[in-house]
Enzyme design. Structure first.
Site, mmCIF file in Angstrom:
data_model
loop_
_atom_site.group_PDB
_atom_site.id
_atom_site.type_symbol
_atom_site.label_atom_id
_atom_site.label_comp_id
_atom_site.label_asym_id
_atom_site.label_seq_id
_atom_site.Cartn_x
_atom_site.Cartn_y
_atom_site.Cartn_z
ATOM 1 N N SER A 276 0.825 -1.211 0.000
ATOM 2 C CA SER A 276 0.000 0.000 0.000
ATOM 3 C C SER A 276 0.857 1.257 0.000
ATOM 4 C CB SER A 276 -0.861 -0.032 1.263
ATOM 5 O OG SER A 276 -1.400 1.229 1.524
ATOM 6 N N LYS B 134 2.044 -3.578 6.580
ATOM 7 C CA LYS B 134 2.332 -3.883 5.166
ATOM 8 C C LYS B 134 3.841 -3.832 4.911
ATOM 9 C CE LYS B 134 -1.694 -4.683 3.577
ATOM 10 N NZ LYS B 134 -2.052 -5.871 2.815
ATOM 11 N N TYR C 256 -1.417 0.041 10.266
ATOM 12 C CA TYR C 256 -1.756 -0.611 9.005
ATOM 13 C C TYR C 256 -0.578 -0.516 8.027
ATOM 14 C CZ TYR C 256 -3.609 -1.076 4.265
ATOM 15 O OH TYR C 256 -3.778 -1.426 2.944
#
Ligand SMILES: NC(=O)c1ccc[n+]([C@@H]2O[C@H](COP(=O)([O-])OP(=O)(O)OC[C@H]3O[C@@H](n4cnc5c(N)ncnc54)[C@H](O)[C@@H]3O)[C@@H](O)[C@H]2O)c1
Length: 360
Positions: A140, A168, A164
Site C-alpha cells: 500500500s 504492510k 496498518y
C-alpha cells in the site's frame, strides 16, 4: 496457472479473480469472509472458495499441495498451487491506530504463516531450482507515510504513520528476506486508492463498515447515509482537503494478471526484464494514475453524476492521514507496457454509482 487468491472474496480480490478467469487462469480462493462475500465466488464465478484464515497452516498446506478434500463432490480438480496472490488483510487505517494488535496479528502473523507454507522445504523440494511458490503481495501507499515528495516513486523512503502501513511494510521486508533465503520470487504491488466497480456492475465494492471515500460520498448522495464527515479542511492543499490518487479496481485487477507473467519461465516480460535470472527475486511497483483528486473534488463529481446534493460536515483531522499521496507508476507502465483502461475519475465514480444503485 493454478493461483491461490487469499482474500479473493473481498473488493480487489474478487475483481482480480474475474480477471484471472478471463485470462484463462485457474483461481482458488481462501477467505475467512470477515469482510468478503461468498456469493461472488461460489455463485457468480462458480470457483472453489475455502472459508478459512490464511493462518490455518494445516489447511493451507493441504490447499497448496492440492490435497485438501473440501472440494469433494464438486467439479473442481485438486491441483498444486503454482502462484499466490495475497490480498487477505485488514485495511482500515483508523481502526489500526485504535487496535494495532488486530492489524499486526492478522496482517503480519497470518502472512508469516502463509509464507512459511509456500517456502517450506517440502514445497521447495518439489519445485524447479528449489524455489518457493511465487507470490504477488498487496502492499500500500500507506507504507510511504507522509512522503517528502510527490509523485511518489518506489525509491521514496518508507516511513509509515499507522500500524496498518507498518504491517504492510513488515510483510514487504519479510518477503525480501525470503527472496534470498528461500528463493521466493515475488512482486510487491503498492496500490494507491482503489475505486470503481466492474463496468457491467456484476461486482463492486461493499465494505461493512464502509470507510472508503467514494462509496461513502455516493451513499450520502443517494440517501443511504445522512451526512458525510470530512476529516480536516485545513491541510496544505489547494482546497484544504486531502488529495489522493485513485486507480480503477479493474485496472488494478488486470495489473495482477500481468504481474503473474513474471513467474512464467520464458514469458515475454520475463525475458524482457531478465529479473529472476539476475537473481533479483523481489520486484516492487507502485500502482496508481499519477493524478491527485481532493475530497471536495470527489464530492462535486458525485453531485454532478447523481444530480443530488451531498450533505457534509467538517471535523478534526484523522490520525494517519497524509495530506497528499500521488503515485508514480512509471516503472510498472514501462516494464509491463501497462495501459490502464479507466484513468478518469469521473468514470471510476460513475461505475461505483451504477454498482451502488444496482439493487435499489
Ligand atoms: N482498497 C484499497 O484502496 C487498497 C489500497 C492499498 C492496498 N490495499 C490492500 O489490498 C488488499 C485488498 O483490499 P480490499 O480493499 O479488497 O479489502 P477487503 O477487505 O475488501 O478484502 C480483504 C479480504 O481478505 C479477507 N481476509 C482478511 N484477513 C484474512 C485472513 N486472515 N484470512 C483469510 N481471509 C482474510 C477478508 O474477509 C476480505 O474478503 C488488502 O491487503 C489491502 O491492504 C487496498
Amino acid at each position: 496457472m493454478r493461483v491461490l487468491v487469499t482474500g479473493g472474496a473481498g473488493y480487489i480480490g474478487s475483481h482480480t479473480v474475474r480477471a484471472l478467469i478471463i485470462a484463462g487462469h485457474d483461481p482458488i480462493v481462501v477467505d475467512n469472509l470477515i469482510c468478503g462475500h461468498a456469493d461472488v465466488i461460489t455463485k457468480i464465478f462458480r470457483i472453489p472458495l475455502i472459508v478459512s484464515n490464511i493462518g490455518n497452516k494445516k489447511l493451507l498446506e493441504e490447499v497448496i499441495n492440492g490435497k485438501h478434500d473440501l472440494l469433494k463432490g464438486t467439479v473442481h480438480e485438486n491441483k498444486i498451487i503454482e502462484a499466490v496472490l495475497h490480498f487477505a488483510a485488514f485495511a482500515y487505517v483508523g481502526e489500526s491506530i485504535k487496535n494495532p494488535i488486530k492489524y499486526y496479528s492478522n496482517n503480519v502473523q497470518e502472512s508469516i504463516s502463509l509464507l512459511e507454507s509456500i517456502c517450506s522445504p517440502e514445497i521447495r523440494s518439489q519445485r524447479v531450482n528449489n524455489s518457493s511458490i511465487p507470490i504477488v503481495f498487496s502492499s500500500s501507499c500507506a507504507t510511504y507515510g507522509v512522503p517528502s515528495r510527490n509523485p511518489i516513486s518506489e525509491e521514496n523512503s518508507q516511513k509509515p504513520i499507522s500500524p496498518y502501513g507498518k504491517s504492510k511494510l513488515m510483510v514487504e521486508e519479510i518477503i525480501k528476506d525470503l527472496a534470498k533465503s528461500a528463493n521466493l520470487k515475488s512482486v510487491i504491488l503498492r496500490y494507491f486508492n482503489a475505486a470503481g466497480a466492474a463496468e457491467d456492475s456484476l461486482i463492486g465494492e461493499k465494505h461493512i463498515p464502509e470507510t472508503h471515500l467514494i462509496p461513502l460520498v455516493i451513499n450520502t448522495a443517494i440517501g443511504l447515509n445522512r451526512e458525510l464527515t470530512i476529516f480536516g479542511d485545513d491541510f496544505n492543499t489547494p482546497d484544504g482537503t486531502c488529495i489522493r490518487d485513485y486507480i480503477h479496481v479493474v485496472d488494478l485487477a488486470d495489473a495482477h494478471v500481468l504481474a503473474l507473467d513474471l513467474f512464467v519461465e520464458n514469458s515475454k516480460i520475463n525475458n524482457k526484464l531478465n529479473t529472476f535470472k539476475n537473481k533479483e527475486n523481489c520486484n516492487i511497483y507502485n500502482l496508481g494514475n499519477g493524478k491527485g483528486v481532493s475530497v471536495l473534488e470527489i464530492i462535486k463529481i458525485v453531485e454532478i453524476i447523481t444530480k443530488k446534493k451531498v450533505t457534509y460536515k467538517v471535523s478534526e483531522r484523522r490520525e494517519g492521514d497524509p495530506p497528499l499521496l500521488i503515485a508514480s507508476a512509471e516503472k510498472f507502465i514501462r516494464d509491463f507496457e501497462w495501459k490502464p483502461k479507466y484513468t478518469n475519475i469521473e468514470e471510476m465514480i460513475f461505475h461505483a454509482y451504477k454498482w451502488a444503485t444496482k439493487s435499489i
